[in-house]
Design a protein around this motif. Structure first.
Motif, PDB file in Angstrom:
ATOM      1  N   ASN A  37       1.023  -1.128   0.064  1.00 38.31           N
ATOM      2  CA  ASN A  37       0.152   0.199  -0.227  1.00 38.31           C
ATOM      3  C   ASN A  37       0.927   1.095  -0.060  1.00 38.31           C
ATOM      4  N   ALA A  38       1.928   1.028   0.596  1.00 35.13           N
ATOM      5  CA  ALA A  38       2.853   2.482   0.829  1.00 35.13           C
ATOM      6  C   ALA A  38       3.383   2.515  -0.594  1.00 35.13           C
ATOM      7  N   LYS A  44       1.298   6.632  -6.807  1.00 34.78           N
ATOM      8  CA  LYS A  44       0.195   7.791  -7.189  1.00 34.78           C
ATOM      9  C   LYS A  44       0.896   9.058  -7.097  1.00 34.78           C
ATOM     10  N   ASP A  79       5.231   6.244   5.056  1.00 34.26           N
ATOM     11  CA  ASP A  79       5.729   6.539   3.694  1.00 34.26           C
ATOM     12  C   ASP A  79       5.569   7.996   3.308  1.00 34.26           C
ATOM     13  N   ILE A  82       1.407   9.604  -1.556  1.00 36.13           N
ATOM     14  CA  ILE A  82       0.179  10.553  -1.936  1.00 36.13           C
ATOM     15  C   ILE A  82      -0.535  10.916  -0.399  1.00 36.13           C
ATOM     16  N   GLY A  83      -0.722  10.177   0.469  1.00 39.30           N
ATOM     17  CA  GLY A  83      -1.487  10.494   1.650  1.00 39.30           C
ATOM     18  C   GLY A  83      -2.841  10.288   1.643  1.00 39.30           C
ATOM     19  N   MET A  84      -3.698  10.462   2.657  1.00 43.57           N
ATOM     20  CA  MET A  84      -5.076  10.530   2.666  1.00 43.57           C
ATOM     21  C   MET A  84      -5.863  11.671   3.424  1.00 43.57           C
ATOM     22  N   HIS A  92     -11.664   4.751   2.476  1.00 41.56           N
ATOM     23  CA  HIS A  92     -10.675   3.696   2.328  1.00 41.56           C
ATOM     24  C   HIS A  92     -10.623   2.734   3.471  1.00 41.56           C
ATOM     25  N   LEU A  93     -10.651   3.090   4.637  1.00 39.32           N
ATOM     26  CA  LEU A  93     -10.239   2.182   5.791  1.00 39.32           C
ATOM     27  C   LEU A  93     -11.430   1.919   6.555  1.00 39.32           C
ATOM     28  N   PHE A 122      -9.245 -12.743  -2.556  1.00 43.55           N
ATOM     29  CA  PHE A 122      -9.910 -11.246  -2.255  1.00 43.55           C
ATOM     30  C   PHE A 122      -9.152 -10.016  -2.262  1.00 43.55           C
ATOM     31  N   GLY A 123      -7.983 -10.363  -1.623  1.00 43.93           N
ATOM     32  CA  GLY A 123      -7.014  -9.145  -1.355  1.00 43.93           C
ATOM     33  C   GLY A 123      -7.554  -8.704   0.140  1.00 43.93           C
ATOM     34  N   VAL A 124      -6.862  -8.909   0.902  1.00 44.27           N
ATOM     35  CA  VAL A 124      -7.025  -8.284   2.162  1.00 44.27           C
ATOM     36  C   VAL A 124      -6.515  -6.812   2.672  1.00 44.27           C
ATOM     37  N   GLY A 125      -5.417  -6.648   2.100  1.00 42.50           N
ATOM     38  CA  GLY A 125      -4.871  -5.488   2.189  1.00 42.50           C
ATOM     39  C   GLY A 125      -4.630  -4.758   3.650  1.00 42.50           C
ATOM     40  N   PHE A 126      -4.969  -3.502   3.793  1.00 43.39           N
ATOM     41  CA  PHE A 126      -4.888  -2.826   4.981  1.00 43.39           C
ATOM     42  C   PHE A 126      -5.236  -3.783   6.204  1.00 43.39           C
ATOM     43  N   TYR A 127      -6.387  -4.489   6.140  1.00 45.95           N
ATOM     44  CA  TYR A 127      -6.891  -5.243   7.139  1.00 45.95           C
ATOM     45  C   TYR A 127      -6.067  -6.240   7.940  1.00 45.95           C
ATOM     46  N   THR A 171       1.832   9.016   5.088  1.00 47.30           N
ATOM     47  CA  THR A 171       0.912   8.272   6.015  1.00 47.30           C
ATOM     48  C   THR A 171       2.015   7.633   6.937  1.00 47.30           C
TER      49      THR A 171
HETATM   50  N1  LIG Z   1      -0.097   4.064   2.964  1.00 42.33           N
HETATM   51  C1  LIG Z   1      -1.172   4.683   2.428  1.00 42.33           C
HETATM   52  N2  LIG Z   1      -1.282   5.658   1.671  1.00 42.33           N
HETATM   53  C2  LIG Z   1      -2.416   6.078   1.169  1.00 42.33           C
HETATM   54  N3  LIG Z   1      -3.531   5.620   0.977  1.00 42.33           N
HETATM   55  C3  LIG Z   1      -3.580   4.397   1.352  1.00 42.33           C
HETATM   56  C4  LIG Z   1      -2.462   3.576   2.146  1.00 42.33           C
HETATM   57  N4  LIG Z   1      -2.605   2.428   2.593  1.00 42.33           N
HETATM   58  C5  LIG Z   1      -3.940   2.364   2.055  1.00 42.33           C
HETATM   59  N5  LIG Z   1      -4.561   3.279   1.491  1.00 42.33           N
HETATM   60  C6  LIG Z   1      -5.633   3.327   0.895  1.00 42.33           C
HETATM   61  O1  LIG Z   1      -6.500   2.852   1.347  1.00 42.33           O
HETATM   62  C7  LIG Z   1      -7.406   1.831   0.479  1.00 42.33           C
HETATM   63  C8  LIG Z   1      -7.456   0.740   1.027  1.00 42.33           C
HETATM   64  O2  LIG Z   1      -6.556  -0.297   1.030  1.00 42.33           O
HETATM   65  P1  LIG Z   1      -6.425  -1.747   1.040  1.00 42.33           P
HETATM   66  O3  LIG Z   1      -5.073  -2.435   1.212  1.00 42.33           O
HETATM   67  O4  LIG Z   1      -7.446  -2.367   2.097  1.00 42.33           O
HETATM   68  O5  LIG Z   1      -7.154  -2.128  -0.329  1.00 42.33           O
HETATM   69  P2  LIG Z   1      -6.278  -1.944  -2.017  1.00 42.33           P
HETATM   70  O6  LIG Z   1      -4.871  -1.751  -1.573  1.00 42.33           O
HETATM   71  O7  LIG Z   1      -7.367  -0.925  -2.420  1.00 42.33           O
HETATM   72  O8  LIG Z   1      -6.756  -3.285  -2.520  1.00 42.33           O
HETATM   73  P3  LIG Z   1      -5.842  -4.657  -2.267  1.00 42.33           P
HETATM   74  O9  LIG Z   1      -4.982  -4.798  -1.002  1.00 42.33           O
HETATM   75  O10 LIG Z   1      -6.992  -5.701  -2.494  1.00 42.33           O
HETATM   76  O11 LIG Z   1      -4.882  -4.476  -3.381  1.00 42.33           O
HETATM   77  C9  LIG Z   1      -6.138   1.953  -0.732  1.00 42.33           C
HETATM   78  O12 LIG Z   1      -6.874   1.661  -1.857  1.00 42.33           O
HETATM   79  C10 LIG Z   1      -5.695   3.241  -0.590  1.00 42.33           C
HETATM   80  O13 LIG Z   1      -6.352   4.056  -1.363  1.00 42.33           O
END
Ligand SMILES: Nc1ncnc2c1ncn2[C@@H]1O[C@H](COP(=O)(O)OP(=O)(O)OP(=O)(O)O)[C@@H](O)[C@H]1O
Length: 629
Positions: A37-38, A44, A79, A82-84, A92-93, A122-127, A171
């Motif tokens: 994600n970072a 971006k 990182d 781009i930040g949020m 997003h979260l 499915f892709g868990v990502g952030f969670y 972030t």
């Molecule tokens: N370090 C970060 N900096 C900026 N935005 C972030 C960061 N981490 C997460 N995000 C935002 O949160 C969203 C959700 O993150 P998450 O990891 O749950 O899913 P994803 O990355 O979109 O999908 P996947 O993990 O399935 O590829 C991201 O799409 C992004 O927009």
């Protein structure tokens, strides 16, 4: 400072629960997901900075920093991407935007092991942060903004948002580790995870420098050092990249947990200069087919190593939508837009080259590792079939990649390639015979196959939905025409050989003898059929339905009607087996019985074809009358 409390979307709660409980045995992956994600956030920013260079300011070295604090029991990933903004943090979260989420959740079972596999797809990502942390706080400042916000949650159904201080954009994620997760408070462990999962990330990943001679004892200095290679993997020479690195990179680009099936990495130089790294996944994502032809993510376009956008739709034809990877062009302008991509001749050429590469890759797999190719076919064959219709310029090559079960298969998974079919053709056989049907059993037991089976002629059994449509585009293969055995005339005389010299004459004779019966049946069926005639297809069954050569198969007509589409009504013909006792009885029966038997022949043919009878109750009465009569 005010702290706002928000509830998670219901699906997030479910996903969080699952991630924490199903992925524990893969818990190391949290670092890969957060670093990924970072890295996306840095990509971006680099992209937005093409148009707005001021976003980079004097902080133009994009990097990902990982620290830990043994006393506070935290691991921090920061990182300067781009930040949020506040709203982005909440969205997003706090929600899951993917359309297939509900369906995905419904598919889950109680079984943790299979869930882990599904969640991976499915892709868990952030969670995934919550696998090892019981509290996570994310402080972020969007590039170009001077506000910062902190999102925080303990995965208990809520998260909070509060204003924060952060001097620069980017972030910072702080993981408050769960009891028993202290192994991550160790530079050596974190380093090894970066090497294992994130070596290929295009930005420096920095960790506290180890003090000389004290490796792995957790005593690090405050200074950071880069631990990964930090060059875009695809820019390196093939010979220098290990399989493990290719696999790790696949996981980064695709979000898949599993390894890819195969990949191809190429540099093209000449009129167009570009590098491509294409992967074929081993498994289809859970919502792949459901997502249909619109689901077009997975090919990332870079221009001179700057990530531009996901451009699968512009760079690959729909029938290759399972391909994942990157393409990096030296020639496209950095400020390219989606619209421009759509009309660019350069892009068209790259698309052609990528299509060719992908097909090369599949051909090689089919040739060298047929069993693994069979695995591919099971997952994605249905999609590849679209190419036969969609891409006439590749159709010939794609046809070689097709696989079907046939009358020689023991089950629907025993498949034959067209080349193999042609090799096995009987002397005198001049066509590739196939049948389309709604399902394996309907295909395999179809009466239309009888005469061919009796002569030992193999017939391809196309029993999948897409087949009827695709078959319309199958004209010739290896100079042999395709023939649907349930449509048009089936002239098998050429196949009958010397021993059967009398067959045609015999059949003609039988047809002549059956003329009165044919007339009776015609009168009984009236408008229900186009024609009634003596069949050359049947040996055991009494009757079957046959369509005109260009008519749409009956099961397809039903499908379209059920979907509310207008379908031009095509009447089938009824073919009868003149040797069959039921047919012969029509000749001698009284008028009422002949009427019943004729209708029965028609209804039996409909049932064998898989149709629903128009008047089932009348059919039952008819059968009973005949049984008792
Ligand atoms: N370090 C970060 N900096 C900026 N935005 C972030 C960061 N981490 C997460 N995000 C935002 O949160 C969203 C959700 O993150 P998450 O990891 O749950 O899913 P994803 O990355 O979109 O999908 P996947 O993990 O399935 O590829 C991201 O799409 C992004 O927009």
């Amino acid at each position: 400072m005010t702290v706002e409390t928000h509830a998670f979307q219901a699906e997030v709660k479910q996903v969080l629960h699952l991630v924490i409980h199903s992925l524990y045995s893969n818990k190391d992956i949290f670092l890969r997901e957060l670093v990924s994600n970072a890295s996306d956030a840095c990509d971006k920013l680099r992209f937005e900075a093409i148009r707005q260079p001021e976003l980079l300011g004097d902080d133009s070295t994009l990097a990902i920093d990982i620290r830990f604090d043994a006393d506070a029991r935290t691991v921090t990933i920061a990182d300067n991407g781009i930040g949020m903004s506040r709203d982005e943090l909440a969205e997003h979260l706090g929600t899951i935007a993917r359309s297939g989420t509900k369906k995905f959740l419904e598919n889950l079972s109680e079984n943790d092991k299979s869930n882990a596999q599904l969640i991976g797809q499915f892709g868990v990502g952030f969670y995934s942060a919550f696998i090892v942390a019981d509290r996570v706080s994310v402080t972020s400042r969007r590039a170009g903004s001077d506000e910062a916000w902190t999102w925080e949650s303990s995965a208990d159904g809520e998260f909070t948002l509060a204003g924060a201080d952060r001097a620069t954009r980017g972030t910072t994620i702080v993981l408050h580790l769960r009891e028993g997760e202290d192994e991550y408070l160790n530079g050596w462990k974190l380093r090894s995870l970066v090497h294992k999962y994130s070596e290929h990330i295009d930005f420096p990943i920095r960790l506290p420098a180890e003090k000389a001679g004290e490796e792995g004892d957790g005593d690090e200095s405050d200074e950071l050092e880069t631990v990964n290679e930090a060059t875009a993997l695809w820019t390196r020479a093939r010979s220098e990249i290990s399989d493990d690195e290719y696999k790790a990179f696949y996981k980064h680009v695709s979000g898949d947990f599993g390894d890819p099936l195969v990949w191809t990495h190429n540099r093209v130089e000449g009129n167009q200069n570009f590098t491509s790294l294409l992967y074929v996944p081993a498994k289809a994502p859970f919502d792949f087919m459901g997502g249909g032809r619109d689901e077009r993510k997975g090919l990332k376009l870079y221009i001179k190593r700057v990530f531009i956008m996901d451009a699968a739709e512009q760079m690959l034809p729909p029938y290759l939508r399972f391909v994942r990877g990157v393409v990096d062009s030296d020639d496209l302008p950095l400020n390219v837009s989606r619209e421009l991509l759509q009309s660019s001749r350069q892009v068209e050429r790259i698309k052609g080259a990528l299509t060719k590469r992908a097909i090369d890759l599949l051909e090689k797999l089919a040739r060298e590792e047929p069993e693994r190719y069979a695995g591919f076919w099971k997952e994605f064959g249905g999609v590849l079939k679209e190419g036969v219709a969609d891409d006439p310029s590749s159709a010939e090559r794609l046809m070689k990649l097709l696989r079907f079960p046939s009358t020689q298969s023991a089950g629907p998974d025993e498949l034959v390639a067209l080349e193999q079919y042609v090799e096995r053709m009987k002397p005198g056989q001049d066509a590739i015979y196939y049948l389309t049907a709604d399902g394996w059993n309907a295909a395999r037991n179809s009466p239309q196959l009888e005469a061919l089976k009796a002569r030992g002629i193999e017939v391809l059994l196309m029993h999948e939905r897409i087949d009827e449509w695709m078959a319309g585009y199958l004209t010739r293969f290896a100079d042999k025409p395709f023939r649907n055995v349930a449509k048009g005339e089936l002239d098998l005389d050429a196949l009958e050989g010397a021993d059967d010299a009398g067959t045609r004459a015999k059949r003609e004779e039988a047809a002549k003898a059956a003329e009165p019966v044919v007339e009776k049946i015609k009168a009984a069926l009236g408008e229900r059929v186009k024609e009634v005639k003596v069949s050359s297809r049947l040996t055991d069954s009494a009757s079957c339905l046959v369509l005109g050569e260009y008519d749409m198969a009956l099961h397809m007509q039903r499908l379209l009607k059920a979907a509310g589409q207008m379908v031009p009504g095509t009447q089938p013909s009824l073919e009868i087996n003149a040797q069959h006792p039921l047919v012969q009885r029509i000749g001698t029966a009284d008028e009422a019985t002949a009427q019943d038997l004729s209708l029965l022949l028609f209804e039996q043919a409909q049932i064998a074809e898989g149709a629903q009878l128009e008047d089932p109750a009348a059919y039952v009465q008819r059968v009973n009358r005949l049984l008792l009569g």
